[in-house]
Motif scaffolding. Structure first.
Motif, PDB file in Angstrom:
ATOM      1  N   LEU A   3       0.798  -1.226   0.000  1.00 52.85           N
ATOM      2  CA  LEU A   3       0.000   0.000   0.000  1.00 52.85           C
ATOM      3  C   LEU A   3       0.832   1.278   0.000  1.00 52.85           C
ATOM      4  N   ASN A   4       2.019   1.258   0.602  1.00 49.77           N
ATOM      5  CA  ASN A   4       2.833   2.476   0.608  1.00 49.77           C
ATOM      6  C   ASN A   4       3.278   2.869  -0.802  1.00 49.77           C
ATOM      7  N   VAL A   5       3.555   1.895  -1.643  1.00 53.82           N
ATOM      8  CA  VAL A   5       3.895   2.202  -3.030  1.00 53.82           C
ATOM      9  C   VAL A   5       2.673   2.792  -3.732  1.00 53.82           C
ATOM     10  N   LYS A   6       1.527   2.177  -3.519  1.00 49.35           N
ATOM     11  CA  LYS A   6       0.290   2.668  -4.140  1.00 49.35           C
ATOM     12  C   LYS A   6      -0.027   4.096  -3.693  1.00 49.35           C
ATOM     13  N   ALA A   7       0.303   4.420  -2.424  1.00 55.70           N
ATOM     14  CA  ALA A   7      -0.043   5.723  -1.858  1.00 55.70           C
ATOM     15  C   ALA A   7       0.664   6.887  -2.553  1.00 55.70           C
ATOM     16  N   ILE A   8       1.839   6.638  -3.115  1.00 54.55           N
ATOM     17  CA  ILE A   8       2.564   7.742  -3.764  1.00 54.55           C
ATOM     18  C   ILE A   8       2.798   7.483  -5.260  1.00 54.55           C
ATOM     19  N   ASP A   9       2.086   6.527  -5.804  1.00 58.53           N
ATOM     20  CA  ASP A   9       2.175   6.221  -7.230  1.00 58.53           C
ATOM     21  C   ASP A   9       1.144   7.066  -7.966  1.00 58.53           C
ATOM     22  N   ASP A  10       1.553   8.260  -8.350  1.00 61.69           N
ATOM     23  CA  ASP A  10       0.652   9.199  -8.999  1.00 61.69           C
ATOM     24  C   ASP A  10       0.704   9.038 -10.517  1.00 61.69           C
ATOM     25  N   GLU A  11      -0.458   8.994 -11.122  1.00 58.65           N
ATOM     26  CA  GLU A  11      -0.564   8.826 -12.576  1.00 58.65           C
ATOM     27  C   GLU A  11       0.191   9.920 -13.334  1.00 58.65           C
ATOM     28  N   GLU A  12       0.167  11.140 -12.807  1.00 65.45           N
ATOM     29  CA  GLU A  12       0.813  12.239 -13.532  1.00 65.45           C
ATOM     30  C   GLU A  12       2.339  12.136 -13.575  1.00 65.45           C
ATOM     31  N   LEU A  13       2.917  11.226 -12.792  1.00 60.80           N
ATOM     32  CA  LEU A  13       4.360  10.996 -12.835  1.00 60.80           C
ATOM     33  C   LEU A  13       4.751   9.898 -13.825  1.00 60.80           C
ATOM     34  N   ARG A  14       3.803   9.108 -14.224  1.00 56.51           N
ATOM     35  CA  ARG A  14       4.095   7.961 -15.101  1.00 56.51           C
ATOM     36  C   ARG A  14       4.745   8.433 -16.402  1.00 56.51           C
ATOM     37  N   ARG A  15       5.721   7.679 -16.889  1.00 63.77           N
ATOM     38  CA  ARG A  15       6.526   8.110 -18.033  1.00 63.77           C
ATOM     39  C   ARG A  15       6.474   7.178 -19.236  1.00 63.77           C
ATOM     40  N   VAL A  16       5.936   5.981 -19.117  1.00 59.87           N
ATOM     41  CA  VAL A  16       5.985   5.037 -20.238  1.00 59.87           C
ATOM     42  C   VAL A  16       5.340   5.608 -21.499  1.00 59.87           C
ATOM     43  N   SER A  17       4.163   6.171 -21.399  1.00 60.99           N
ATOM     44  CA  SER A  17       3.497   6.661 -22.618  1.00 60.99           C
ATOM     45  C   SER A  17       4.271   7.821 -23.240  1.00 60.99           C
ATOM     46  N   TYR A  50       4.316  20.537  -6.167  1.00 59.83           N
ATOM     47  CA  TYR A  50       4.015  19.111  -6.288  1.00 59.83           C
ATOM     48  C   TYR A  50       5.041  18.280  -5.524  1.00 59.83           C
ATOM     49  N   ILE A  51       6.321  18.573  -5.718  1.00 59.64           N
ATOM     50  CA  ILE A  51       7.388  17.821  -5.049  1.00 59.64           C
ATOM     51  C   ILE A  51       7.277  17.965  -3.534  1.00 59.64           C
ATOM     52  N   THR A  52       6.972  19.158  -3.056  1.00 63.76           N
ATOM     53  CA  THR A  52       6.810  19.380  -1.617  1.00 63.76           C
ATOM     54  C   THR A  52       5.681  18.504  -1.076  1.00 63.76           C
ATOM     55  N   GLY A  53       4.556  18.470  -1.776  1.00 58.34           N
ATOM     56  CA  GLY A  53       3.424  17.637  -1.358  1.00 58.34           C
ATOM     57  C   GLY A  53       3.745  16.153  -1.416  1.00 58.34           C
ATOM     58  N   TRP A  54       4.482  15.747  -2.455  1.00 56.56           N
ATOM     59  CA  TRP A  54       4.857  14.344  -2.601  1.00 56.56           C
ATOM     60  C   TRP A  54       5.785  13.931  -1.462  1.00 56.56           C
ATOM     61  N   TYR A  55       6.759  14.788  -1.134  1.00 56.47           N
ATOM     62  CA  TYR A  55       7.655  14.512  -0.001  1.00 56.47           C
ATOM     63  C   TYR A  55       6.871  14.356   1.293  1.00 56.47           C
ATOM     64  N   GLN A  56       5.879  15.200   1.470  1.00 56.70           N
ATOM     65  CA  GLN A  56       5.065  15.123   2.688  1.00 56.70           C
ATOM     66  C   GLN A  56       4.344  13.778   2.768  1.00 56.70           C
ATOM     67  N   ARG A  57       3.789  13.348   1.651  1.00 53.38           N
ATOM     68  CA  ARG A  57       3.115  12.042   1.644  1.00 53.38           C
ATOM     69  C   ARG A  57       4.109  10.911   1.894  1.00 53.38           C
ATOM     70  N   LEU A  58       5.312  11.019   1.343  1.00 51.54           N
ATOM     71  CA  LEU A  58       6.353  10.022   1.595  1.00 51.54           C
ATOM     72  C   LEU A  58       6.692   9.976   3.083  1.00 51.54           C
ATOM     73  N   ASN A  59       6.868  11.144   3.680  1.00 53.61           N
ATOM     74  CA  ASN A  59       7.199  11.206   5.105  1.00 53.61           C
ATOM     75  C   ASN A  59       6.072  10.699   5.996  1.00 53.61           C
ATOM     76  N   ASP A  60       4.852  10.770   5.512  1.00 55.49           N
ATOM     77  CA  ASP A  60       3.688  10.319   6.292  1.00 55.49           C
ATOM     78  C   ASP A  60       3.449   8.812   6.203  1.00 55.49           C
ATOM     79  N   LEU A  61       4.187   8.117   5.324  1.00 53.10           N
ATOM     80  CA  LEU A  61       3.993   6.672   5.181  1.00 53.10           C
ATOM     81  C   LEU A  61       4.390   5.956   6.469  1.00 53.10           C
ATOM     82  N   ASP A  62       3.693   4.865   6.737  1.00 53.97           N
ATOM     83  CA  ASP A  62       3.966   4.057   7.917  1.00 53.97           C
ATOM     84  C   ASP A  62       5.123   3.100   7.609  1.00 53.97           C
TER      85      ASP A  62
END
Length: 193
Positions: free
Chosen positions: A15-29, A121-133
């Protein structure tokens, strides 16, 4: 690399990977768009386009941790995606100028249309990373993996003839040669027709 990463993010139940896996970061396409621009619509079946040994080692590492230590995928999300986002505008501009690209062609990888303000965006993403259990041990392992990811990235760049700039030069030269073939062929058709 991105196909392996994003496939791992899709298939993991961690779940921690899912929590910060944002679609807008995806690069394959976006990478696929760039590959099509530089190599044509049949690039996926082109036998001359294949992953380097360093790329295969990187992919192998992603597959290994996805299967056995999925919390380490967080290090890959951090190093790849945030590095791409943070440096994307600069690298996209450099590529556009050095390769004389037009109309945003060939730089889709560096464009994050759904992220209007990278810093916020990066600031918010870092915050979510830091909030992971995460346990202290997991945090330490993730930091170690992030350092390893940097070494994997360096190996890929070095394999592309020593540096990112040389890799861009190689791409520019290849594009120039391809354009010269197209130009040469069109001149021949005019004289033959």
């Amino acid at each position: 690399i991105y196909t392996a990463m994003e496939g791992s993010f899709d298939s993991t139940e961690y779940l921690n990977v899912k929590a910060i896996d944002d679609e807008e970061l995806r690069r394959v396409s976006s990478l696929e768009k760039d590959m099509e621009y530089f190599h044509g619509p049949n690039w996926k079946s082109d036998k001359s386009i294949s992953p380097t040994p360093a790329t295969m080692a990187y992919v192998s590492r992603i597959n290994e941790i996805a299967a056995h230590s999925p919390h380490l995928l967080l290090a890959h999300q951090y190093t790849r995606y945030l590095g791409d986002l943070f440096g994307g505008q600069m690298m996209g501009g450099m590529a556009t100028r050095s390769l004389d690209l037009k109309d945003g062609k060939g730089v889709a990888f560096y464009e994050f249309e759904s992220i209007p303000n990278a810093k916020e965006y990066i600031t918010g993403w870092y915050q979510r990373l830091n909030d992971l259990d995460l346990t202290d041990r997991q945090k330490s392992e993730i930091l170690d993996e992030a350092n390893y990811v940097f070494s994997l990235n360096i190996a890929v760049f070095e394999e592309l003839e020593g540096s990112p700039l040389k890799a861009m030069w190689k791409l520019a030269l290849s594009t120039f040669r391809q354009n010269m073939k197209v130009w040469h062929n069109s001149i021949g058709e005019k004289h033959l027709g």
